[in-house]
Scaffold this motif. Structure first.
Motif, short mmCIF file in Angstrom:
data_model
loop_
_atom_site.label_atom_id
_atom_site.label_comp_id
_atom_site.label_asym_id
_atom_site.label_seq_id
_atom_site.Cartn_x
_atom_site.Cartn_y
_atom_site.Cartn_z
N ILE A 33 0.86 -1.20 0.00
CA ILE A 33 0.00 0.00 0.00
C ILE A 33 0.89 1.24 0.00
O ILE A 33 1.72 1.42 0.91
N HIS A 34 0.74 2.07 -1.03
CA HIS A 34 1.54 3.30 -1.13
C HIS A 34 0.77 4.44 -0.46
O HIS A 34 -0.37 4.73 -0.82
N PHE A 35 1.44 5.09 0.50
CA PHE A 35 0.78 6.04 1.41
C PHE A 35 1.44 7.41 1.23
O PHE A 35 2.56 7.65 1.71
N ASP A 36 0.76 8.32 0.52
CA ASP A 36 1.34 9.62 0.18
C ASP A 36 1.08 10.65 1.27
O ASP A 36 -0.06 10.97 1.57
N VAL A 37 2.17 11.19 1.81
CA VAL A 37 2.07 12.18 2.90
C VAL A 37 2.51 13.54 2.38
O VAL A 37 3.66 13.71 1.97
N VAL A 67 5.42 4.34 2.98
CA VAL A 67 5.13 5.74 3.30
C VAL A 67 6.04 6.64 2.47
O VAL A 67 7.26 6.59 2.60
N HIS A 68 5.43 7.44 1.62
CA HIS A 68 6.16 8.38 0.75
C HIS A 68 6.00 9.77 1.36
O HIS A 68 4.94 10.39 1.25
N LEU A 69 7.08 10.24 2.01
CA LEU A 69 7.03 11.54 2.68
C LEU A 69 7.32 12.65 1.70
O LEU A 69 8.43 12.75 1.16
N MET A 70 6.34 13.51 1.48
CA MET A 70 6.55 14.74 0.70
C MET A 70 6.37 15.88 1.69
O MET A 70 5.37 16.61 1.67
N VAL A 71 7.33 15.96 2.62
CA VAL A 71 7.25 16.89 3.74
C VAL A 71 8.65 17.46 3.99
O VAL A 71 9.65 16.88 3.61
N VAL A 176 8.73 3.39 -9.23
CA VAL A 176 8.35 4.50 -10.11
C VAL A 176 6.96 4.98 -9.70
O VAL A 176 6.10 4.16 -9.35
N ASP A 177 6.78 6.31 -9.68
CA ASP A 177 5.56 6.88 -9.09
C ASP A 177 5.08 8.08 -9.90
O ASP A 177 5.79 9.08 -10.01
N GLY A 178 3.87 7.97 -10.44
CA GLY A 178 3.23 9.09 -11.12
C GLY A 178 2.83 8.76 -12.55
O GLY A 178 3.68 8.48 -13.39
ZN ZN Z 1 3.78 8.71 -3.99
#
Ligand code: ZN
Ligand code: DX5
Length: 224
Positions: A33-37, A67-71, A176-178
């Motif tokens: 499960i990919h979890f976008d933060v 967990v993909h941290l965009m922070v 790879v993401d997006g």
């Molecule tokens: Zn992501």
């Protein structure tokens, strides 16, 4: 055949029924499960935090949570997500002053660390981290929103990233993401990716099992 992981991004799920959505997508054959933060600071959007990750673990989700941290900054949230049951934690190196320390922190807390390359970031940016990371995540859109169009230059970046991983001799996932969908999943795998994030392509489909099966079928025909 390579061992491929399909990681639906819950950014595209129905948040009002998140637990059920995750159960459905796992029943449909998803691996992770990919979890976008997102924090409305590093990226111009705001999503979910460690309380939601923890709630999913209490709900009974046992699958790996990526967990993909965009922070920015990252360290406090690394600690909170490790407590909340994260499996993998990835972050963008420009969002941490001391990238090595943040990677070590993830490892010390018992999670698997990864670094993320934005569309204009060079593969060289992670060259010295290859001894320490378990995932290299290549963004194929600018981080911040789901449903964007895949950037074709990503293919060359994936080839370079794969070469760096092979050179390291370590078992590092190339994620790879997006904008990943049925049309391009085969070609990104051919370029070296082995972990595929897909938000709208999966949660926007009428039948999750059907779309994941079709993705696996595309992957079956990939020869590297
Ligand atoms: Zn992501
Ligand atoms: C973008 C996120 C992605 C996104 C993927 O910032 O990191 O994980 O949700 O969504 P799709 O597959 O719709 O591009």
């Amino acid at each position: 055949m390579a061992d491929y992981l399909i990681a639906p991004s819950i950014l595209a799920a129905d948040f009002a029924r998140l637990g059920e959505e995750i159960e459905s997508v796992l029943d449909a054959g998803a691996d992770v499960i990919h979890f976008d933060v997102m924090d409305n600071h590093y990226v111009p959007n705001l999503t979910i935090g460690p309380m939601v990750c923890s709630a999913l673990r209490h709900y009974g989700v046992t699958a790996p949570i990526d967990v993909h941290l965009m922070v920015n900054p990252v360290d406090d949230l690394i600690k909170m997500f490790a407590d909340a049951g994260a499996t993998y934690i990835t972050f963008h190196p420009e969002a941490s002053v001391h990238v090595d320390r943040s990677v070590q922190l993830i490892k010390d807390l018992g999670c698997r660390p990864g670094l993320v390359l934005n569309p204009f970031s060079s593969v060289d940016a992670v060259k010295w981290a290859m001894d320490c990371i378990d995932i290299l995540l290549v963004m194929s859109v600018n981080p911040g929103y789901g449903g964007q169009k895949f950037i074709p230059r990503t293919y060359e970046k994936l080839r370079q990233a794969k070469a760096l991983i092979d050179e390291s001799g370590r078992d590092i996932r190339l994620e790879v993401d997006g904008g990943i969908n049925l049309e391009n999943i085969g070609s990104v795998a051919h370029a070296g990716a082995d972990m595929f994030v897909a938000g709208s392509a999966i949660f926007g489909a009428a039948d999750y099992t059907d779309v994941i099966n079709q993705m696996r079928k595309e992957l079956l025909s990939v020869t590297n």
